[in-house]
Scaffold this motif. Structure first.
Motif, PDB file in Angstrom:
ATOM      1  N   LYS A   1       0.826  -1.215   0.000  1.00  0.00           N
ATOM      2  CA  LYS A   1       0.000   0.000   0.000  1.00  0.00           C
ATOM      3  C   LYS A   1       0.861   1.266   0.000  1.00  0.00           C
ATOM      4  CE  LYS A   1      -2.131  -1.255   3.781  1.00  0.00           C
ATOM      5  NZ  LYS A   1      -1.465  -2.564   3.979  1.00  0.00           N
ATOM      6  N   SER A   2       1.784   1.372   0.949  1.00  0.00           N
ATOM      7  CA  SER A   2       2.673   2.539   0.983  1.00  0.00           C
ATOM      8  C   SER A   2       3.583   2.564  -0.236  1.00  0.00           C
ATOM      9  CB  SER A   2       3.510   2.525   2.265  1.00  0.00           C
ATOM     10  OG  SER A   2       2.691   2.628   3.412  1.00  0.00           O
ATOM     11  N   THR A   3       3.991   1.377  -0.680  1.00  0.00           N
ATOM     12  CA  THR A   3       4.851   1.286  -1.861  1.00  0.00           C
ATOM     13  C   THR A   3       4.155   1.845  -3.087  1.00  0.00           C
ATOM     14  OG1 THR A   3       5.986  -0.665  -0.974  1.00  0.00           O
ATOM     15  CG2 THR A   3       6.107  -0.326  -3.355  1.00  0.00           C
ATOM     16  N   LEU A   4       2.861   1.618  -3.204  1.00  0.00           N
ATOM     17  CA  LEU A   4       2.101   2.147  -4.345  1.00  0.00           C
ATOM     18  C   LEU A   4       2.195   3.663  -4.396  1.00  0.00           C
ATOM     19  CD1 LEU A   4       0.101   1.624  -6.687  1.00  0.00           C
ATOM     20  CD2 LEU A   4      -1.746   1.833  -5.017  1.00  0.00           C
ATOM     21  N   ILE A   5       2.044   4.312  -3.248  1.00  0.00           N
ATOM     22  CA  ILE A   5       2.145   5.768  -3.196  1.00  0.00           C
ATOM     23  C   ILE A   5       3.564   6.221  -3.519  1.00  0.00           C
ATOM     24  CG2 ILE A   5       2.116   7.742  -1.621  1.00  0.00           C
ATOM     25  CD1 ILE A   5      -0.299   6.566  -0.268  1.00  0.00           C
TER      26      ILE A   5
END
Length: 276
Positions: free
Chosen positions: A64-68
């Motif tokens: 999730k954070s990686t996507l951002i």
């Protein structure tokens, strides 16, 4: 050939691909991200609808954070393309705001709450230039908006976790962006701060902004957000919450490890009935 280069990747802009819209504030095509040759995100395709509150949900380690971060170029992508309103991030940087996880910040750095919020004005002030009274007044107004004006000159290390999160939110407001990424803004905050945050997010939407939020509390997704991205290395489902936030999609996303599926499903049902 570099590792994890997706065969569908090619040159050209995303706006030339029929599945992506140049009106979307964020368009991702065939994005793969790997750490030490191990994929964390794989073949992600997504178009964010404008003027929506969007939740990214999924289990720990789902990316999730990686996507951002990959969308913003903060970490490298193994393959894929990302555009903002049909152009590059460099072209749209001034229109994009980012609120990272609170745990990723050095809160012992000797600056005040006002200093932190004023940092959100730097693209308008210019780097290495003094902060004028005009920009300080805007920063103070943003602190006032989140109920933190009285603590404007307090060192950030002296603030509680909820107060620090409000300062970050004020900094995002000071950026005057059109698209906001927020990484777990509700994590570890008290009920009053959570109410303050969602109030501000709804005001941003009413003013035509798009907000993409990494979120963990499944029970509040139906009441807080318009759209959801269900993520577990790949996008399991995305779209309006009533359509994609189903028990079947949640089972696919969390792999049967989730104990709150029935509660989340009930939250969806209550939202569809207009209940809280």
């Amino acid at each position: 050939m570099p590792p994890f280069v997706h065969p569908s990747e090619s040159t050209g802009t995303l706006s030339s691909r029929p599945e992506h819209s140049s009106e979307s504030p964020l368009s991702i095509h065939a994005m793969t991200v790997a750490y030490q040759r191990k994929p964390v995100l794989w073949d992600v395709d997504y178009d964010a609808p404008p003027n929506k509150l969007i939740a990214i949900v999924g289990p720990n380690g789902a990316g999730k954070s990686t996507l951002i971060k990959a969308s913003l170029g903060l970490i490298p992508r193994a393959s894929g393309q990302v555009e903002f309103w049909g152009g590059s991030y460099k072209q749209s940087r001034a229109r994009v705001g980012y609120v990272p996880q609170r745990e990723s910040v050095d809160w012992d750095f000797p600056v005040s709450a006002l200093d932190v919020v004023a940092m959100g004005r730097y693209r308008r002030i210019g780097w290495c230039r003094p902060v004028s009274r005009k920009h300080k007044d805007i920063a103070l107004a943003c602190l006032d908006h989140v109920g933190m004006r009285d603590l404007a000159h307090r060192q950030i290390s002296q603030l509680s976790g909820g107060q620090q999160q409000r300062v970050f939110l004020a900094r995002a407001l000071a950026q005057e962006a059109d698209l906001y990424f927020m990484d777990e803004p509700f994590a570890g905050v008290d009920a009053a701060t959570e109410r303050s945050i969602i109030k501000v997010l709804r005001e941003l939407k009413e003013n035509g902004k798009t907000v993409i939020v990494v979120h963990h509390d499944l029970q509040t997704v139906p009441t807080y957000f318009d759209e959801a991205i269900l993520l577990n290395m790949r996008i399991v489902a995305s779209g309006p919450v009533p359509e994609v936030f189903t028990e079947d999609n949640l089972q696919k996303t969390y792999g049967g490890r989730l104990t709150l599926l029935s509660e989340a499903s009930e939250a969806v049902a209550r939202a569809s009935r207009g209940e809280r």
